[in-house]
Design a protein around this motif. Structure first.
Motif, PDB file in Angstrom:
ATOM      1  N   TYR A 139     -14.113  -9.885  -2.458  1.00  0.00           N
ATOM      2  CA  TYR A 139     -13.503  -8.804  -1.690  1.00  0.00           C
ATOM      3  C   TYR A 139     -13.109  -9.253  -0.298  1.00  0.00           C
ATOM      4  CZ  TYR A 139     -13.851  -4.983  -4.892  1.00  0.00           C
ATOM      5  OH  TYR A 139     -13.637  -4.163  -5.949  1.00  0.00           O
ATOM      6  N   TRP A 148       2.560   1.718  -3.483  1.00  0.00           N
ATOM      7  CA  TRP A 148       1.592   2.243  -4.436  1.00  0.00           C
ATOM      8  C   TRP A 148       1.354   3.737  -4.209  1.00  0.00           C
ATOM      9  CZ3 TRP A 148      -3.793   3.575  -3.679  1.00  0.00           C
ATOM     10  CH2 TRP A 148      -4.495   3.733  -4.860  1.00  0.00           C
ATOM     11  N   HIS A 154      -0.970  -3.826  -8.455  1.00  0.00           N
ATOM     12  CA  HIS A 154      -0.487  -2.454  -8.557  1.00  0.00           C
ATOM     13  C   HIS A 154       0.249  -2.026  -7.292  1.00  0.00           C
ATOM     14  CE1 HIS A 154      -4.544  -0.451  -7.350  1.00  0.00           C
ATOM     15  NE2 HIS A 154      -3.975  -1.046  -6.365  1.00  0.00           N
ATOM     16  N   GLU A 155       0.276  -2.918  -6.288  1.00  0.00           N
ATOM     17  CA  GLU A 155       1.126  -2.671  -5.131  1.00  0.00           C
ATOM     18  C   GLU A 155       2.554  -3.161  -5.375  1.00  0.00           C
ATOM     19  OE1 GLU A 155      -0.600  -4.385  -1.678  1.00  0.00           O
ATOM     20  OE2 GLU A 155      -2.427  -3.209  -1.849  1.00  0.00           O
ATOM     21  N   ILE A 181     -13.627 -13.715  -8.187  1.00  0.00           N
ATOM     22  CA  ILE A 181     -12.947 -12.668  -7.422  1.00  0.00           C
ATOM     23  C   ILE A 181     -13.862 -12.225  -6.291  1.00  0.00           C
ATOM     24  CG2 ILE A 181     -12.112 -10.288  -7.525  1.00  0.00           C
ATOM     25  CD1 ILE A 181     -11.192 -10.867 -10.372  1.00  0.00           C
ATOM     26  N   PHE A 231      -8.638 -12.961  -4.094  1.00  0.00           N
ATOM     27  CA  PHE A 231      -8.524 -11.523  -4.312  1.00  0.00           C
ATOM     28  C   PHE A 231      -8.133 -11.318  -5.776  1.00  0.00           C
ATOM     29  CE2 PHE A 231      -7.058 -11.555   0.303  1.00  0.00           C
ATOM     30  CZ  PHE A 231      -8.271 -11.130   0.785  1.00  0.00           C
ATOM     31  N   GLY A 232      -8.550 -10.192  -6.324  1.00  0.00           N
ATOM     32  CA  GLY A 232      -8.377  -9.943  -7.752  1.00  0.00           C
ATOM     33  C   GLY A 232      -6.944  -9.993  -8.239  1.00  0.00           C
ATOM     34  N   ASP A 233      -6.021  -9.426  -7.459  1.00  0.00           N
ATOM     35  CA  ASP A 233      -4.639  -9.293  -7.941  1.00  0.00           C
ATOM     36  C   ASP A 233      -4.029 -10.618  -8.369  1.00  0.00           C
ATOM     37  OD1 ASP A 233      -5.382  -7.214  -6.188  1.00  0.00           O
ATOM     38  OD2 ASP A 233      -3.303  -6.570  -6.051  1.00  0.00           O
ATOM     39  N   PRO A 240       2.494  -4.590 -17.476  1.00  0.00           N
ATOM     40  CA  PRO A 240       1.297  -5.045 -16.753  1.00  0.00           C
ATOM     41  C   PRO A 240       0.394  -5.942 -17.610  1.00  0.00           C
ATOM     42  CG  PRO A 240       1.705  -2.751 -16.280  1.00  0.00           C
ATOM     43  CD  PRO A 240       2.669  -3.141 -17.363  1.00  0.00           C
ATOM     44  N   ILE A 273      -3.731 -15.060   0.876  1.00  0.00           N
ATOM     45  CA  ILE A 273      -2.371 -14.526   0.821  1.00  0.00           C
ATOM     46  C   ILE A 273      -2.337 -13.204   1.572  1.00  0.00           C
ATOM     47  CG2 ILE A 273      -1.923 -15.622  -1.417  1.00  0.00           C
ATOM     48  CD1 ILE A 273      -1.938 -12.726  -2.581  1.00  0.00           C
ATOM     49  N   ILE A 301      -5.148 -13.234  -9.837  1.00  0.00           N
ATOM     50  CA  ILE A 301      -5.537 -14.042 -10.997  1.00  0.00           C
ATOM     51  C   ILE A 301      -4.639 -13.829 -12.222  1.00  0.00           C
ATOM     52  CG2 ILE A 301      -7.955 -14.107 -10.192  1.00  0.00           C
ATOM     53  CD1 ILE A 301      -8.676 -12.786 -12.834  1.00  0.00           C
ATOM     54  N   ARG A 302      -3.915 -12.717 -12.246  1.00  0.00           N
ATOM     55  CA  ARG A 302      -3.050 -12.519 -13.414  1.00  0.00           C
ATOM     56  C   ARG A 302      -1.606 -12.968 -13.193  1.00  0.00           C
ATOM     57  NH1 ARG A 302      -2.097  -7.702 -15.567  1.00  0.00           N
ATOM     58  NH2 ARG A 302      -2.844  -6.435 -13.858  1.00  0.00           N
ATOM     59  N   GLY A 338       0.832  -1.206   0.000  1.00  0.00           N
ATOM     60  CA  GLY A 338       0.000   0.000   0.000  1.00  0.00           C
ATOM     61  C   GLY A 338       0.866   1.256   0.000  1.00  0.00           C
ATOM     62  N   PRO A 398       1.821  -8.593  -1.135  1.00  0.00           N
ATOM     63  CA  PRO A 398       1.537 -10.014  -0.882  1.00  0.00           C
ATOM     64  C   PRO A 398       1.649 -10.878  -2.139  1.00  0.00           C
ATOM     65  CG  PRO A 398      -0.179  -8.621   0.065  1.00  0.00           C
ATOM     66  CD  PRO A 398       0.709  -7.730  -0.732  1.00  0.00           C
ATOM     67  N   VAL A 399       1.151 -10.349  -3.247  1.00  0.00           N
ATOM     68  CA  VAL A 399       1.187 -11.119  -4.494  1.00  0.00           C
ATOM     69  C   VAL A 399       2.638 -11.378  -4.900  1.00  0.00           C
ATOM     70  CG1 VAL A 399       0.728 -10.970  -6.966  1.00  0.00           C
ATOM     71  CG2 VAL A 399      -1.037 -10.315  -5.345  1.00  0.00           C
TER      72      VAL A 399
END
Lengths: 360, 338
Positions: free
Chosen positions: A116, A39, A347-348, A114, A89-91, A336, A138, A93-94, A36, A63-64
């Motif tokens: 929240y 970012w 994005h963190e 995904i 969490f969304g991050d 990205p 995670i 999946i990519r 955080g 974390p990712v």
């Protein structure tokens, strides 16, 4: 907006920037170990406000980014099982695995959702009793506490189709490992949300053992600048201690209920950190009492051989040894849209934050 | 047909189809071209240049605060024409419907399409209906195409090739309303919020500006990808430097709150009733005043300038005085972890 606008006040930012300049008497290295912060620092263009003596380094706080490829591969393997729903969490999946990603598996028909919060995952488990619902847990103490609450509730209501696949970690072992490896750090910008759970005592050893300052910082520009200034003062006076800048959220004791829940649901284990390797007692696995909710124990799956990416220097970036643009893949082979390493995904992540906001 | 659902037979071309067309589409879209009941709409167009556009709408949920998929389908196509400088005239509407959709839901959607078409001054002249098996589409998908008349003197607008440093960038109000309305509806069933989509036809406001003779160099409706994506494309494509003043960009308090909560950057969130306009600096204030006179432009503002520096890049001057570049997103915005 209350609690936001005050901390983005341009006038205060100016005053603090001037103080930081005046205090910049020698070169110092300050590391943030929270995604955080990484970012926010890039988003608000804080490096452009720093004097050259103050070097801001991104540490292993996303974390990712610190999650190993083996974990991703195993999550992918779970997603390929019949009657299984992956909640995440969304991050995540990519993030590229060895040969696939959760995103790719989703496009092939895997049921990956995904969410929240782990509570959403519990909801999915309740309405899909014939399916196994796995939550990918995670993150550090902040997300670990919500995972603990999720598992605790699952047990309380006898939910038998819900499982946690934990890669939760705790922060202090990584902060020690960096210094033990010889990385020159004068002060840590300590994480805000982690500390809201743990309290400030988890950092007590750093000033004493390592002569490193610790300031627990909030996430807005004024918070971060004030924390940098506080660290500068500690370093200049050689009076190292743990201070709380983010005192509207963090106290010394932390959230006792959350800490108790983490202690009850999880047990410390050795864990693998991307860039740092295996760190003793740095991971949170589910405790014996909650083994029925442990995906690793309850759902066996064959996982492909882990292939590490070539040329990616995420490891060194996570240790703050290199900046993202020193990687030959940065903004060329690794973007990205097509991330090679995990630091480019969330994005963190230091690379993604630098890619999105830092290039001029 | 009240209280009924759409059946596969409604797309069969037989009696049920005819009933649906007669009782719903003809009733609401009623106009002379449609009344001809021919296979094609026969149009008389008095123009040398036309603008022609198409778009498909698959929004989930199909009803949301401030609109529904039908309203979106008409406004979206009207706006695509209007931002090209064209006067929208004719619209087509193709429906792909999942069997089992409540007839009343379809009726509400069609009724709001008719309403918006009337507001925008366009007529829906041709259409199609298909019904697919349950699970083969999500309730209803709509495609609309549109034809607009384009005056020679507005032909440069869609390319932006006359933009030069010093030109001003305007927007007709707050950003991110539509996207966050949808996000809130999707993720928080019980989330009490008064945010609503900005979905609206912008053609009258846009033409008021054009008709007043303001030198408009470029327009784009900032839909998917938000204003950051439009500005970024514009900067890259025309090799321009663009500087946006973050504090001049209006974001409603409640929208900002949800963005902060969910970790979304409002600059990348979709709008459905916002136009970004690049106007010659001499006409910028005049254009702004005209926009402000329209209900849809009451909160219009000048948010930035085309500059000589940083060519190919859109730069955001942050509220605290820092600078950062706005780049295109890789994919969808993903929620943050913590």
């Amino acid at each position: 907006m209350k609690y936001i606008d005050e901390f983005r006040n341009a006038e205060l930012v100016k005053i603090l920037t001037e103080k930081i300049r005046a205090e910049a008497k020698k070169e110092i290295n300050l590391m943030e170990v929270c995604g955080g912060h990484t970012w926010a620092i890039q988003k608000f263009g804080i490096p452009s406000l720093m004097p050259k003596e103050v070097r801001l380094i991104s540490g292993p706080g996303c974390p990712v980014c610190v999650t190993g490829r083996r974990y991703i591969d195993q999550a992918i393997a779970y997603s390929r099982l019949n009657d299984t729903i992956i909640t995440t969490f969304g991050d995540l999946i990519r993030v590229p695995g060895s040969t696939s990603s959760l995103n790719l598996e989703k496009s092939k028909g895997a049921d990956i959702r995904i969410v929240y919060s782990i509570l959403d995952a519990l909801k999915i488990a309740r309405v899909n009793p014939s399916k196994k619902v796995i939550f990918l847990g995670i993150g550090f103490e902040a997300t670990a506490s919500s995972s603990a609450a999720g598992v605790f509730n699952a047990k309380k209501e006898n939910l038998t189709n819900f499982f946690l696949f934990s890669s939760h970690k705790i922060m202090p072992p990584a902060m020690s490992a960096l210094i033990d490896e010889g990385i020159k750090i004068n002060g840590y910008l300590a994480p805000g949300h982690v500390s809201a759970i743990t309290g400030s005592h988890i950092y007590d050893e750093f000033p004493v053992k390592y002569k490193v300052g610790c300031v627990i910082s909030g996430f807005e520009p004024v918070d971060i600048l004030q924390s940098i200034y506080m660290l500068q003062q500690q370093v200049n006076d050689e009076q190292y201690r743990v201070e709380i800048q983010y005192n509207r959220v963090v106290n010394h004791e932390g959230n006792l209920k959350a800490k108790e829940l983490i202690a009850q649901v999880f047990t410390l284990r050795d864990d693998w950190w991307r860039g740092l390797g295996v760190l003793k007692g740095s991971g949170l696995g589910l405790s014996e009492a909650y083994a029925d909710y442990d995906a690793e124990k309850m759902i066996t799956v064959a996982v492909e051989k882990t292939l590490e990416e070539k040329g990616c220097i995420c490891g060194e970036i996570l240790k703050g040894l290199k900046k993202p643009d020193e990687c030959r893949l940065f903004a060329k082979a690794c973007t990205p849209s097509n991330p090679v390493g995990s630091c480019m995904v969330s994005h963190e992540g230091a690379c993604a934050a630098y890619y999105n906001f830092g290039r001029h | 047909m009240e209280n009924k659902t759409i059946l596969l037979g409604h797309g069969s071309g037989g009696r049920l189809s005819h009933e649906l067309i007669r009782e719903l589409f003809y009733k609401y879209f009623s106009n002379a071209v449609l009344a001809g009941q021919s296979d094609s709409a026969l149009l008389q167009i008095d123009a040398r240049n036309i603008a022609f556009t198409t778009d498909s709408y698959v929004v989930d949920p199909i009803f949301f605060n401030g609109g529904n998929i039908g309203k979106l389908a008409v406004c979206g196509t009207v706006n695509d024409l209007a931002v090209s400088g064209a006067v929208p005239k004719y619209i087509s509407a193709g429906f792909i419907i999942e069997e089992g959709l409540a007839f009343d839901d379809l009726k509400s959607i069609v009724a709001s399409m008719a309403d918006e078409a009337q507001k925008a001054g366009v007529i829906i002249v041709t259409g199609d209906t298909k019904v697919v098996n349950k699970g083969q589409c999500d309730k209803v998908f709509i495609n609309t195409s549109g034809i607009g008349l384009l005056d020679e003197k507005h032909q440069h607008i869609s390319s932006g090739n006359t933009i030069k440093p010093g030109d001003k960038i305007l927007i007709n109000g707050s950003i991110a309303d539509h996207g966050m309305t949808i996000m809130a509806a999707r993720n928080f069933e019980n989330f009490n919020t008064d945010i609503h989509s900005d979905c609206a036809p912008l053609n009258h406001m846009i033409h008021a500006v054009l008709n007043a003779g303001c030198s408009v160099k470029f327009m784009r409706d900032a839909t998917r990808g938000g204003i950051a994506t439009v500005l970024c494309e514009l900067a890259e494509h025309n090799n321009l430097g663009i500087e946006i003043n973050e504090s001049a960009v209006l974001i409603k308090e409640n929208v900002r709150g949800i963005c902060e909560l969910l970790g979304f950057d409002p600059f990348y969130v979709a709008n459905e009733g916002k136009v970004l306009m690049v106007v010659d600096c001499r006409d910028a204030d005049k254009a702004l005043q005209i926009m402000k006179q329209n209900d849809l432009g009451k909160e219009a503002s000048i948010i930035g300038t085309v500059v000589n520096e940083s060519r190919g890049k859109a730069i955001l001057k942050t509220t605290i005085g820092g600078k950062r570049i706005m780049d295109m997103l890789a994919g969808e915005q993903l929620p943050r972890i913590c």
